[in-house]
Design a protein around this motif. Structure first.
Motif, short mmCIF file in Angstrom:
data_model
loop_
_atom_site.label_atom_id
_atom_site.label_comp_id
_atom_site.label_asym_id
_atom_site.label_seq_id
_atom_site.Cartn_x
_atom_site.Cartn_y
_atom_site.Cartn_z
N GLU A 225 0.87 -1.18 0.00
CA GLU A 225 0.00 0.00 0.00
C GLU A 225 0.90 1.22 0.00
OE1 GLU A 225 -3.83 2.01 2.30
OE2 GLU A 225 -2.87 0.21 3.13
N PHE A 227 1.61 5.38 0.06
CA PHE A 227 1.07 6.59 0.67
C PHE A 227 1.76 7.80 0.04
CE2 PHE A 227 1.27 3.15 3.80
CZ PHE A 227 -0.09 2.92 3.98
N LYS A 331 -10.70 7.72 17.09
CA LYS A 331 -9.64 6.96 16.42
C LYS A 331 -8.36 7.09 17.23
CE LYS A 331 -11.47 5.08 12.80
NZ LYS A 331 -11.39 3.63 12.55
N HIS A 333 -4.39 5.67 18.05
CA HIS A 333 -3.22 5.00 17.50
C HIS A 333 -2.20 4.83 18.63
CE1 HIS A 333 -5.20 7.17 14.25
NE2 HIS A 333 -4.77 6.22 13.44
N HIS A 338 4.96 4.52 13.27
CA HIS A 338 4.00 4.89 12.25
C HIS A 338 4.72 5.52 11.05
CE1 HIS A 338 0.67 4.09 14.95
NE2 HIS A 338 1.19 4.88 15.86
N GLU A 342 1.13 7.76 5.93
CA GLU A 342 0.06 6.80 6.18
C GLU A 342 -0.93 7.38 7.18
OE1 GLU A 342 -0.58 2.18 7.71
OE2 GLU A 342 1.39 3.12 7.86
N LEU A 343 -0.44 8.00 8.26
CA LEU A 343 -1.33 8.62 9.23
C LEU A 343 -2.20 9.68 8.56
CD1 LEU A 343 1.10 9.10 12.27
CD2 LEU A 343 -0.84 7.52 12.16
N HIS A 345 -3.08 9.99 5.36
CA HIS A 345 -4.06 9.42 4.44
C HIS A 345 -5.18 8.71 5.20
CE1 HIS A 345 -2.42 10.32 0.48
NE2 HIS A 345 -1.21 10.14 0.99
N ARG A 346 -4.86 8.04 6.29
CA ARG A 346 -5.90 7.42 7.12
C ARG A 346 -6.84 8.51 7.66
NH1 ARG A 346 -4.65 3.02 5.11
NH2 ARG A 346 -3.16 1.56 6.04
N LEU A 347 -6.25 9.61 8.11
CA LEU A 347 -7.05 10.72 8.63
C LEU A 347 -7.97 11.29 7.55
CD1 LEU A 347 -7.72 12.96 10.69
CD2 LEU A 347 -5.63 14.13 9.96
N THR A 349 -9.01 9.92 4.81
CA THR A 349 -10.03 8.95 4.41
C THR A 349 -11.20 8.96 5.38
OG1 THR A 349 -8.40 7.52 3.33
CG2 THR A 349 -10.48 6.50 3.99
N GLU A 350 -10.91 8.96 6.69
CA GLU A 350 -11.96 9.00 7.70
C GLU A 350 -12.78 10.29 7.57
OE1 GLU A 350 -12.95 6.83 9.93
OE2 GLU A 350 -11.40 5.30 9.68
#
Length: 486
Positions: A225, A227, A331, A333, A338, A342-343, A345-347, A349-350
């Motif tokens: 994956e 980022f 959320k 972590h 980390h 990635e952090l 993009h996760r943020l 996305t949410e």
């Protein structure tokens, strides 16, 4: 003479690898020839297999040709635990072929014969050649290797097949084929002190604009994956937002210190203070005003959800009810290694999927400590916050200072430059007592009441008690507000 072309644009081929198509600007080009190189262990074999399995899952056909590489049985044992592996695809949709004996017997001519045969007989749309180094060693001259690459390109276009050539080492080890292929993709796994981080870089990509620089990627049970770097994706500033009412901070007495009646909407606020000053409590007050129509999220690193719920319950906020209604998402972590992007993009996305409008990031240091390149931090946060503004999100972030008692304040990585509002929480000792103080340092787009304000944390949460004087007295907050908007 004016020359115009009516040739259709090149068709894209999705890699099927999360994040990689964004780096490539939409995917590979069909019938292109691409070199993927990297040192052993960098992830080339997993990437190529993941690409093949995702391609056949979408209805295509692929063949994986090896030269001097691990046996097919061993390779399948290694990739079988990965989620993209599908044994039913072998051998009809995806075939594994060894061409080493053909190369050894007839050189590059024999290898080219195998590749043509597989493209024609199996009608494949993706072909992987694993072991370009062995083919390069079989070439007596650079000209012979270039001729081989040219024949691969000709066959790829004729059969409508996209070809991926895997090779070990860095791009400086081979030169002849670099001028011929449509793209060069480099994988690396670098060590930074005690930790390592994987990265992918597109060094060459004909026909399209890829994102420049190195982009982190992770290998998990789902394969690769990628980022993409936040700075490379969100460089443009957001459009000017439409005027919107200010948001309540969740603390009415704090809102009263701001001319707008609260925190200006679609802005980024940083709350700076030492441990125990009330930064997380202020975040919880802020999120207590979430609704299903304007949902919020806590994105934190230090306090687990059950502790946040208990802390909020102590001042009458029911986070469980907000979560059940869809108004709030927690959320968390845990501390670990980390990947910075990635952090982010996760943020994002949410935020996008849940339509988040109030966001609390409890612990900017969670991002700081995830960066292997600290010099990126200011640009990273500036671009991340711009994207959050574009999405209509109001952000409240916390950052811890070193001094527990005192008035000294410092903002690392140029934090004060890329945020709109800045609040400073601290302790002050007077007459043997320690009091909590809050100061509004900066408030963009609104006047505010400056000075030192004492605040308390009690059953109703955080509340402003009044102005604080040097002799320790508390004076009711003065009006009108005299601070100026920044």
């Amino acid at each position: 003479m004016n020359v115009s072309s009516s040739a259709p644009s090149l068709e894209r081929l999705s890699s099927g690898i999360p994040g990689l198509d964004m780096v490539l600007g939409g995917g590979f080009f069909r019938s292109g020839v691409y070199i993927i190189h990297g040192h052993p262990g960098s992830g080339k074999t997993i990437l190529a297999n993941q690409l093949c399995y995702r391609h056949v899952a979408a209805g295509g056909r692929a063949v994986y040709v090896t030269l001097l590489a691990e046996s097919h049985a061993r390779m399948l044992q290694h990739i079988r635990p990965l989620s993209f592996f599908d044994e039913k695809a072998i051998p009809d949709e995806l075939s594994y072929i060894s061409a080493f004996h053909d190369l050894e017997a007839d050189g590059l001519k024999g290898l080219m014969g195998v590749l043509r045969r597989e493209m024609r007989a199996r009608n494949v749309s993706v072909l992987v050649l694993d072991g370009l180094v062995a083919a390069a060693e079989a070439a007596q001259t650079d000209r012979e290797l270039k001729k081989f690459i040219h024949e691969v390109q000709t066959s790829a276009v004729f059969h409508g097949c996209t070809v991926f050539l895997l090779t070990s080492g860095g791009p400086q080890r081979v030169n002849a084929e670099h001028t011929m292929v449509d793209g060069l993709i480099e994988l690396e796994d670098r060590l930074f002190d005690a930790r390592s981080e994987r990265a992918i870089q597109v060094r060459k990509f004909r026909g399209g604009g890829s994102l420049r620089g190195k982009h982190a990627f992770r290998i998990s049970d789902d394969g690769l994956e990628v980022f993409p770097r936040i700075e490379s994706m969100f460089k443009a500033p957001p459009d000017s937002p439409q005027p919107t009412p200010a948001l309540s901070s969740g603390v009415p007495s704090l809102d009263a210190l701001i001319a707008a009646g609260g925190i200006p909407a679609n802005t980024a606020t940083v709350v700076i203070g030492s441990t125990g000053t009330g930064k997380t409590t202020l975040c919880l007050n802020f999120l207590s005003r979430c609704t299903p129509q304007e949902p919020g999220m806590m994105f934190g690193f230090f306090e687990a959800p059950h502790r946040l719920r208990a802390k909020a319950r102590a001042f009458g906020a029911d986070l469980e009810a907000l979560e059940a209604s869809g108004a709030l998402t927690l959320k968390w972590h845990s501390q670990g290694e980390h990947v910075l992007d990635e952090l982010a993009h996760r943020l994002l996305t949410e935020v996008t999927e849940r339509g988040i409008k109030r966001l609390a990031i409890d612990g900017m240091s969670g991002f700081f400590e995830s960066s292997v390149f600290p010099e990126r931090t200011s640009r990273f946060f500036s671009c991340l916050i711009n994207e959050l503004r574009r999405l209509g999100v109001s952000v409240l972030m916390t950052m811890e200072t070193i001094n527990v008692v005192g008035s000294e304040i410092s903002t690392p990585f140029g934090v004060s430059g890329f945020v709109d509002n800045l609040l400073f929480l601290r302790f002050a000792e007077t007459g043997g007592h320690v009091k909590r103080l809050i100061t509004i340092i900066k408030m963009r787009d609104s006047d505010f009441q400056p000075g030192l304000h004492e605040f308390k944390i009690g059953p109703a949460g955080l509340s402003i008690a009044g102005m604080y004087s040097l002799d320790g007295d508390v004076i009711p907050s003065a009006q009108p507000m005299t601070g100026k908007a920044q």
